[in-house]
Design a protein around this motif. Structure first.
Motif, PDB file in Angstrom:
ATOM      1  N   GLY A   1      62.241  26.728  35.993  1.00  0.00           N
ATOM      2  CA  GLY A   1      63.135  25.888  36.768  1.00  0.00           C
ATOM      3  C   GLY A   1      63.190  26.220  38.239  1.00  0.00           C
ATOM      4  N   VAL A   2      62.302  27.092  38.725  1.00  0.00           N
ATOM      5  CA  VAL A   2      62.303  27.484  40.127  1.00  0.00           C
ATOM      6  C   VAL A   2      61.658  26.402  40.991  1.00  0.00           C
ATOM      7  CG1 VAL A   2      60.049  28.642  40.076  1.00  0.00           C
ATOM      8  CG2 VAL A   2      61.818  29.436  41.656  1.00  0.00           C
ATOM      9  N   SER A   3      62.108  26.290  42.243  1.00  0.00           N
ATOM     10  CA  SER A   3      61.418  25.457  43.225  1.00  0.00           C
ATOM     11  C   SER A   3      60.288  26.277  43.825  1.00  0.00           C
ATOM     12  CB  SER A   3      62.392  25.022  44.337  1.00  0.00           C
ATOM     13  OG  SER A   3      63.422  24.215  43.810  1.00  0.00           O
ATOM     14  N   TYR A   4      59.090  25.715  43.871  1.00  0.00           N
ATOM     15  CA  TYR A   4      57.951  26.525  44.311  1.00  0.00           C
ATOM     16  C   TYR A   4      56.908  25.691  45.038  1.00  0.00           C
ATOM     17  CZ  TYR A   4      55.298  24.559  40.385  1.00  0.00           C
ATOM     18  OH  TYR A   4      54.666  23.707  39.509  1.00  0.00           O
ATOM     19  N   VAL A   5      56.111  26.414  45.833  1.00  0.00           N
ATOM     20  CA  VAL A   5      54.894  25.888  46.450  1.00  0.00           C
ATOM     21  C   VAL A   5      53.841  26.979  46.324  1.00  0.00           C
ATOM     22  CG1 VAL A   5      53.767  25.036  48.538  1.00  0.00           C
ATOM     23  CG2 VAL A   5      56.196  24.538  48.147  1.00  0.00           C
ATOM     24  N   THR A   6      52.664  26.644  45.846  1.00  0.00           N
ATOM     25  CA  THR A   6      51.562  27.607  45.806  1.00  0.00           C
ATOM     26  C   THR A   6      50.420  27.112  46.686  1.00  0.00           C
ATOM     27  OG1 THR A   6      50.370  26.659  43.918  1.00  0.00           O
ATOM     28  CG2 THR A   6      52.144  28.243  43.432  1.00  0.00           C
ATOM     29  N   ILE A   7      49.688  28.078  47.222  1.00  0.00           N
ATOM     30  CA  ILE A   7      48.496  27.795  48.031  1.00  0.00           C
ATOM     31  C   ILE A   7      47.290  28.317  47.265  1.00  0.00           C
ATOM     32  CG2 ILE A   7      47.332  28.149  50.232  1.00  0.00           C
ATOM     33  CD1 ILE A   7      50.158  28.840  51.371  1.00  0.00           C
ATOM     34  N   GLU A   8      46.428  27.425  46.845  1.00  0.00           N
ATOM     35  CA  GLU A   8      45.191  27.774  46.148  1.00  0.00           C
ATOM     36  C   GLU A   8      44.024  27.547  47.097  1.00  0.00           C
ATOM     37  OE1 GLU A   8      44.885  28.872  43.007  1.00  0.00           O
ATOM     38  OE2 GLU A   8      46.614  28.173  41.836  1.00  0.00           O
ATOM     39  N   ASP A   9      42.890  28.236  46.839  1.00  0.00           N
ATOM     40  CA  ASP A   9      41.772  28.126  47.782  1.00  0.00           C
ATOM     41  C   ASP A   9      40.468  28.540  47.116  1.00  0.00           C
ATOM     42  OD1 ASP A   9      40.526  27.765  50.313  1.00  0.00           O
ATOM     43  OD2 ASP A   9      40.726  29.879  50.780  1.00  0.00           O
ATOM     44  N   THR A  10      39.382  27.953  47.593  1.00  0.00           N
ATOM     45  CA  THR A  10      38.042  28.351  47.143  1.00  0.00           C
ATOM     46  C   THR A  10      37.338  29.238  48.164  1.00  0.00           C
ATOM     47  OG1 THR A  10      36.921  26.472  48.204  1.00  0.00           O
ATOM     48  CG2 THR A  10      37.806  26.111  45.981  1.00  0.00           C
ATOM     49  N   GLY A  11      37.936  29.420  49.329  1.00  0.00           N
ATOM     50  CA  GLY A  11      37.227  29.972  50.478  1.00  0.00           C
ATOM     51  C   GLY A  11      36.697  31.378  50.330  1.00  0.00           C
ATOM     52  N   LYS A  12      37.305  32.192  49.471  1.00  0.00           N
ATOM     53  CA  LYS A  12      36.867  33.584  49.331  1.00  0.00           C
ATOM     54  C   LYS A  12      36.043  33.810  48.069  1.00  0.00           C
ATOM     55  CE  LYS A  12      39.195  34.787  53.009  1.00  0.00           C
ATOM     56  NZ  LYS A  12      39.760  33.468  53.358  1.00  0.00           N
ATOM     57  N   THR A  13      35.679  32.753  47.377  1.00  0.00           N
ATOM     58  CA  THR A  13      35.069  32.901  46.053  1.00  0.00           C
ATOM     59  C   THR A  13      33.551  32.788  46.064  1.00  0.00           C
ATOM     60  OG1 THR A  13      37.079  31.905  45.119  1.00  0.00           O
ATOM     61  CG2 THR A  13      35.171  32.119  43.658  1.00  0.00           C
ATOM     62  N   TRP A  14      33.020  31.703  46.619  1.00  0.00           N
ATOM     63  CA  TRP A  14      31.583  31.433  46.508  1.00  0.00           C
ATOM     64  C   TRP A  14      30.909  31.425  47.875  1.00  0.00           C
ATOM     65  CZ3 TRP A  14      34.732  27.490  43.938  1.00  0.00           C
ATOM     66  CH2 TRP A  14      34.925  27.755  42.579  1.00  0.00           C
ATOM     67  N   PRO A  15      29.626  31.803  47.936  1.00  0.00           N
ATOM     68  CA  PRO A  15      28.890  31.806  49.213  1.00  0.00           C
ATOM     69  C   PRO A  15      28.393  30.412  49.571  1.00  0.00           C
ATOM     70  CG  PRO A  15      27.474  32.618  47.453  1.00  0.00           C
ATOM     71  CD  PRO A  15      28.821  32.369  46.824  1.00  0.00           C
ATOM     72  N   VAL A  16      29.279  29.621  50.152  1.00  0.00           N
ATOM     73  CA  VAL A  16      28.969  28.213  50.419  1.00  0.00           C
ATOM     74  C   VAL A  16      29.084  27.882  51.909  1.00  0.00           C
ATOM     75  CG1 VAL A  16      29.462  27.296  48.126  1.00  0.00           C
ATOM     76  CG2 VAL A  16      31.346  27.663  49.735  1.00  0.00           C
ATOM     77  N   GLN A  17      28.768  28.854  52.778  1.00  0.00           N
ATOM     78  CA  GLN A  17      28.723  28.606  54.223  1.00  0.00           C
ATOM     79  C   GLN A  17      30.033  28.019  54.745  1.00  0.00           C
ATOM     80  OE1 GLN A  17      26.256  29.537  56.148  1.00  0.00           O
ATOM     81  NE2 GLN A  17      24.640  29.962  54.678  1.00  0.00           N
ATOM     82  N   ASP A  18      31.156  28.520  54.199  1.00  0.00           N
ATOM     83  CA  ASP A  18      32.499  28.094  54.626  1.00  0.00           C
ATOM     84  C   ASP A  18      32.797  26.632  54.342  1.00  0.00           C
ATOM     85  OD1 ASP A  18      33.578  30.524  55.438  1.00  0.00           O
ATOM     86  OD2 ASP A  18      32.632  30.401  57.400  1.00  0.00           O
ATOM     87  N   ALA A  19      32.054  26.025  53.441  1.00  0.00           N
ATOM     88  CA  ALA A  19      32.456  24.723  52.905  1.00  0.00           C
ATOM     89  C   ALA A  19      33.495  25.017  51.825  1.00  0.00           C
ATOM     90  CB  ALA A  19      31.254  23.995  52.316  1.00  0.00           C
TER      91      ALA A  19
END
Length: 396
Positions: free
Chosen positions: A227-245
């Motif tokens: 029941g909490v109010s929340y915002v999460t930030i998810e990201d792919t940027g640190k996972t795969w070697p994709v030239q910062d795409a």
């Protein structure tokens, strides 16, 4: 004996934040500063690169909504977060910093104040500050003992929102250490005391790496049921070697979604369908290999750094989650991170000083440095050996 090529007071005139350090590091041969992915492609990832024209033309033929759906489904299924797909659709952007800016805009609009974990990457504090949001610190150690999390938060959290990073950058600490209980206690506190819970999950993929016993569970199910109010930030940027795409996402509780979405659409329209198609391919590849392409590089480099730097003044601080950075304590009372980083730069080795991660009390971080691990193992070995040789020379 330590010698300097310029006065120590000149050290204070360097870069203003960690990102400026990382920009300078891009010009060095032994760049161990930024946590972006610089390792080479795995065999299956090279096949994806070979399909780039096909991915491009697929993106031309399809609809934006189709590629957003395919990407978010592949991403959250890979992360074991099926409940994230059951609520309002995630809000996509080009980078986690853009998503963080939207969060800051939301907080500013409500004249909210924030309690932000320390240490953390300093751009979180800077984005909040530059958006007119006041941030107060809460020490990461407040979360280390699950039996005292609720009471510690009750004593330490001031303001309207609690902003955590999990796993944390630079330390690798995670509430996953406590199973579900750690996140449950944080959510219970925020619900009981009317705090918005903001969690930066940009390093969460690394919970699937290595031999850590702390596996992920469906966090969004827990947040929804709490029941909490929340915002999460998810990201792919640190996972795969994709030239910062890359692609970042905001996932929110229903009660704040429309207000956050209104601000999000004031910032951008959409993420490139080609980039989404590319990232979907990488997510599906990691689902097939169980994150092996990511984990193998990081495990190899962390082990190498531990072995090569053993016996020097740098002591590896073992993370809860094997994230893509290594946090080292400087075991010397006559050498600070600021001094060490400057001396290593003269050896063409660039690391990040811990001072900036302690955004509220920089002196608390002057006994630590951070080394990035997402590098080709051969190149990383050369850089770490250069670092070890420089440390030996400095110590003479």
């Amino acid at each position: 004996m330590i010698t300097y090529s310029r006065p120590l007071d000149a050290l204070a005139s360097g870069p203003a934040d960690l990102t400026q350090h990382e920009i300078e590091a891009l010009a060095t041969r032994h760049n161990l500063a930024d946590a972006h992915t610089h390792q080479h492609q795995s065999a299956s990832q090279r096949e994806i690169v070979g399909r780039l024209p096909d991915l491009w033309y697929e993106a031309e033929r399809g609809t934006q909504a189709e590629f957003e759906r395919r990407f978010t489904e592949a991403f959250f299924r890979l992360h074991g977060q099926a409940s994230a797909l059951h609520g309002k659709p995630p809000l996509l952007s080009y980078a986690a910093s853009v998503s963080t800016l939207v969060v800051a805009m939301y907080l500013r609009e409500r004249q909210a104040t924030v309690t932000l974990v320390e240490p953390c990457f300093d751009n979180l504090h800077d984005v909040l500050r530059n958006s007119g949001v006041t941030a107060r610190p809460i020490a990461e150690r407040t979360l280390h003992d699950v039996q005292h999390i609720y009471d510690n938060l009750k004593e330490s959290v001031r303001g309207d929102a609690l902003f955590l990073v999990d796993p944390n950058n630079p330390t690798g600490f995670s509430l996953l250490k406590h199973g579900r209980s750690g996140f449950a206690e944080v959510a219970r506190f925020c619900r009981d005391h009317g705090k918005l819970l903001v969690i930066d999950l940009c390093f969460a993929a690394f919970a699937f790496c290595g031999d850590t016993p702390y596996g992920r569970f469906d966090l969004y199910e827990l947040l929804r049921d709490s029941g909490v109010s929340y915002v999460t930030i998810e990201d792919t940027g640190k996972t795969w070697p994709v030239q910062d795409a890359k692609c970042a996402m905001l996932v929110t509780s229903d009660d704040v979604y429309e207000d956050v979405r209104k601000l999000h659409t004031s910032v951008l329209l959409n993420v490139s369908p080609f980039i989404l198609n590319l990232l979907t391919a990488y997510a599906e590849d990691s689902a097939r290999d169980g994150f092996a392409s990511v984990a193998t590089v990081l495990e190899t480099n962390r082990r190498l750094a531990r072995d090569v730097l053993a016996g020097t003044v740098l002591e590896l601080q073992e993370p809860v989650v094997p994230v893509s950075v290594a946090w080292f304590r400087i075991a010397s009372d006559r050498l600070t991170a600021t001094e060490l980083q400057h001396l290593l730069r003269e050896e063409d080795v660039y690391v990040l000083p811990g001072t900036y991660f302690h955004w509220h009390a920089p002196g608390a971080g002057d006994g630590f440095i951070r080394i990035a691990l997402a590098r080709d193992p051969g190149m990383f070995a050369d850089s770490v050996k250069r670092l070890a040789t420089a440390l030996e020379r400095i110590g003479r």
